[in-house]
Scaffold this active site. Structure first.
Site, PDB file in Angstrom:
ATOM      1  N   HIS A  80       0.829  -1.210   0.000  1.00 58.76           N
ATOM      2  CA  HIS A  80       0.000   0.000   0.000  1.00 58.76           C
ATOM      3  C   HIS A  80       0.863   1.260   0.000  1.00 58.76           C
ATOM      4  CE1 HIS A  80      -3.907  -2.056   0.950  1.00 58.76           C
ATOM      5  NE2 HIS A  80      -3.040  -3.011   1.220  1.00 58.76           N
ATOM      6  N   ASP A 129      -5.552   5.998   2.055  1.00 54.97           N
ATOM      7  CA  ASP A 129      -5.850   4.637   1.630  1.00 54.97           C
ATOM      8  C   ASP A 129      -7.302   4.331   1.975  1.00 54.97           C
ATOM      9  OD1 ASP A 129      -3.989   1.877   1.087  1.00 54.97           O
ATOM     10  OD2 ASP A 129      -6.004   1.562   1.917  1.00 54.97           O
ATOM     11  N   THR A 179      -5.531   0.400  -3.575  1.00 59.33           N
ATOM     12  CA  THR A 179      -4.279  -0.058  -4.188  1.00 59.33           C
ATOM     13  C   THR A 179      -4.414  -1.337  -5.011  1.00 59.33           C
ATOM     14  OG1 THR A 179      -3.698  -1.192  -2.147  1.00 59.33           O
ATOM     15  CG2 THR A 179      -2.857   1.043  -2.427  1.00 59.33           C
ATOM     16  N   TRP A 216      -1.290  -7.141  -6.200  1.00 56.46           N
ATOM     17  CA  TRP A 216      -1.602  -6.315  -7.375  1.00 56.46           C
ATOM     18  C   TRP A 216      -0.378  -5.557  -7.885  1.00 56.46           C
ATOM     19  CZ3 TRP A 216      -4.353  -6.372 -11.373  1.00 56.46           C
ATOM     20  CH2 TRP A 216      -4.507  -5.234 -12.168  1.00 56.46           C
ATOM     21  N   ASN A 217       0.473  -5.088  -6.971  1.00 57.13           N
ATOM     22  CA  ASN A 217       1.670  -4.370  -7.433  1.00 57.13           C
ATOM     23  C   ASN A 217       2.569  -5.287  -8.251  1.00 57.13           C
ATOM     24  OD1 ASN A 217       1.416  -1.675  -6.026  1.00 57.13           O
ATOM     25  ND2 ASN A 217       1.224  -3.080  -4.298  1.00 57.13           N
ATOM     26  N   SER A 218       2.825  -6.469  -7.737  1.00 59.93           N
ATOM     27  CA  SER A 218       3.687  -7.411  -8.450  1.00 59.93           C
ATOM     28  C   SER A 218       3.088  -7.766  -9.805  1.00 59.93           C
ATOM     29  CB  SER A 218       3.893  -8.690  -7.634  1.00 59.93           C
ATOM     30  OG  SER A 218       4.653  -8.402  -6.479  1.00 59.93           O
ATOM     31  N   GLU A 230       3.497  -4.823 -12.125  1.00 58.55           N
ATOM     32  CA  GLU A 230       4.912  -4.608 -12.470  1.00 58.55           C
ATOM     33  C   GLU A 230       5.370  -5.647 -13.488  1.00 58.55           C
ATOM     34  OE1 GLU A 230       5.693  -2.775  -8.008  1.00 58.55           O
ATOM     35  OE2 GLU A 230       6.635  -4.678  -8.523  1.00 58.55           O
ATOM     36  N   ASP A 270      -6.967 -10.300  -2.420  1.00 57.15           N
ATOM     37  CA  ASP A 270      -7.259 -10.071  -3.842  1.00 57.15           C
ATOM     38  C   ASP A 270      -6.383 -10.908  -4.769  1.00 57.15           C
ATOM     39  OD1 ASP A 270      -4.931  -8.770  -3.106  1.00 57.15           O
ATOM     40  OD2 ASP A 270      -5.283  -7.019  -4.356  1.00 57.15           O
TER      41      ASP A 270
END
Ligand code: UDX
Length: 461
Positions: free
Chosen positions: A26, A119, A141, A360-362, A365, A381
């Site tokens: 986050h 957030d 996020t 989600w970030n990975s 990316e 998620d």
């Protein structure tokens, strides 16, 4: 450029106040958003808890305001505890945040009154800001699809999809209201933790509804239909400004020290030959699963870079994590680090696949660098993200069932050396281009950032 605006001869500064949820997954998108807004001329003030506090020295242009009340994380790292902790954080720091925010607003009152981006998990921050007449925006996020799932949670319970009973047939049931999800892709935890999950989603949705807008770290090329659905269902504007790391400097908000020696190590390998393995900042595995993972990687014969984070196996010292004989069996072919500069690793030409937990970030990316994925989601998620990777974007495959070295080995080979994997890699290359169009000149994410900046300007009194 900012509109010329003065207050007694001195130019009025425009402040954006940020309050990230203190978890790596986050913090990163919030700091990337900070980078974008700072680049547009806003002054940045970051509120933060003592737990997982950012390092002010790495962001000399920002102001940091500590908010007392949260000093430690959950006692264990089970996901139930993490969700309970997330719900508790807002309450724990509510009083201190009210005092700090009031003081900051008073201090900045000669300037344009600040707007707060918090957030979505910090409902209390939105309520406190409302009482002080500070306009708010919510940053969620995860993906648009995952937020749609948050919003649909009551319906999912009403229709009997949740809580999960655990029978195989129920898990495979398609959720017709939210394609392509099946019940097993939904955000669920054991039956006993159902209440705390329900509460955390409900609060995030409430935060978005009281805010003046929702900021999502996603883009049109990934989630056009899902974004349209949210715009239809929500009364507030939705800004699809992602993937944000494409607009902001890399690695500046990492809580752990990134081992950069792995980038040199990668240089020796041919293009797309190395498997990068990482399960993010929170996921935990049993020592048996770690052993099966290790021997599966060893058996595949594929070169690998593996992030074995301290804490990856509950209650185990980092030094004793890997099974005996693993190092000898993979000597010269693998590197293990405690934490990697992930975006740079994914961008390295030698990396040909990413075994990920699908945070989600990975996921975003990996997509941005055209790297296909071996998906092994753990919680929250992540299952839904894996579903999109496998069946919507078709840039990866999910490793299901018990972790077992034979199936691990086969899945790695399929991704790294089979024609199947080559097709996923080709599609990943196409998806990378489509996302690059969104983040490039005139692209939808850039337009959304322009609209967001305009919207923030309109919120100032
Ligand atoms: C959590 C949830 O798991 C995720 O599902 C949710 O969407 C966001 O919060 P986390 O599990 O840590 O995050 O995963 P992820 O979202 O992938 O974020 C991890 C971040 O750490 C990424 O930005 C990644 O680049 C970074 N990272 C990871 C490193 O910098 N080095 C590493 O070695 C591993």
């Amino acid at each position: 450029a900012m509109a010329a605006d003065t207050n007694g001869g001195r130019p009025r500064r425009r402040h954006v106040l940020l309050f990230p949820l203190p978890y790596q997954g986050h913090i990163n998108p919030m700091f990337r958003l900070a980078g974008v807004l700072h680049g547009r001329g806003f002054d940045i003030t970051v509120f933060h808890t003592d737990f997982n506090a950012p390092d002010p020295a790495r962001h000399p242009d920002y102001r940091f305001v500590p908010v007392a009340g949260v000093v430690s994380g959950p006692a264990t790292v089970s996901i139930e505890d993490v969700v309970a902790h997330i719900v508790a954080i807002g309450g724990a720091c509510e009083a201190a945040f009210r005092d700090r925010l009031a003081a900051v607003v008073e201090e900045y009152s000669r300037d344009a009154v600040a707007c707060l981006v918090a957030d979505a998990h910090l409902l209390q921050a939105f309520q406190v800001a409302a009482r002080l007449a500070v306009p708010t925006l919510a940053l969620r996020t995860g993906s648009a699809a995952s937020f749609a799932c948050f919003a649909a949670y009551p319906m999912l319970c009403e229709k009997g999809y949740l809580p999960v009973q655990g029978t195989d047939s129920q898990l495979e049931t398609p959720v017709v209201e939210l394609p392509p999800y099946r019940v097993r892709d939904l955000m669920h935890i054991g039956k006993n933790s159902h209440e705390v999950v329900r509460e955390s989603m409900e609060r995030a949705v409430a935060a978005v509804r009281v805010s003046s807008g929702l900021i999502l770290n996603t883009c049109d090329a990934l989630e056009r239909r899902e974004l349209a659905g949210l715009r239809r269902d929500l009364a507030v504007p939705v800004f699809d400004v992602g993937p944000l790391h494409k607009f902001s400097p890399v690695g500046d908000s990492s809580l752990l020290c990134q081992d950069r020696t792995c980038l040199d190590w990668l240089d020796q390998w041919p293009p797309a030959s190395v498997l990068y393995v990482s399960f993010g900042s929170l996921a935990c595995m049993s020592s048996q699963d770690l052993d099966e993972t290790a021997w599966g990687i060893a058996g595949s014969g594929v070169p690998f870079l593996w992030v074995v984070r301290p804490g990856l196996v509950r209650g185990c010292e980092a030094s004793q994590l890997l099974p005996e004989g693993f190092e000898a069996a993979t000597r010269g072919r693998g590197m293990v680090v405690a934490w990697a500069p992930q975006q740079e690793v994914l961008r390295h030409r030698a990396v040909g696949g990413f075994w990920t937990h699908n945070g989600w970030n990975s996921t975003a990316e990996s997509i941005c660098e055209g790297v296909p994925m071996l998906c092994r989601p753990y919680f929250g998620d992540q299952m839904g993200n894996a579903r999109y990777v496998e069946s919507v974007w078709r840039v990866g495959l999910e490793l299901t069932g018990e972790l077992e070295r034979g199936s691990v080995e086969a899945a790695i080979r399929r991704l790294m050396t089979d024609t199947d994997g080559a097709e996923m890699r080709a599609r990943a290359g196409e998806l990378k281009k489509a996302v690059a169009e969104c983040t490039g000149k005139g692209g939808s994410s850039r337009v959304a950032i322009d609209k967001l900046v305009e919207h923030i300007m309109s919120l100032y009194k």
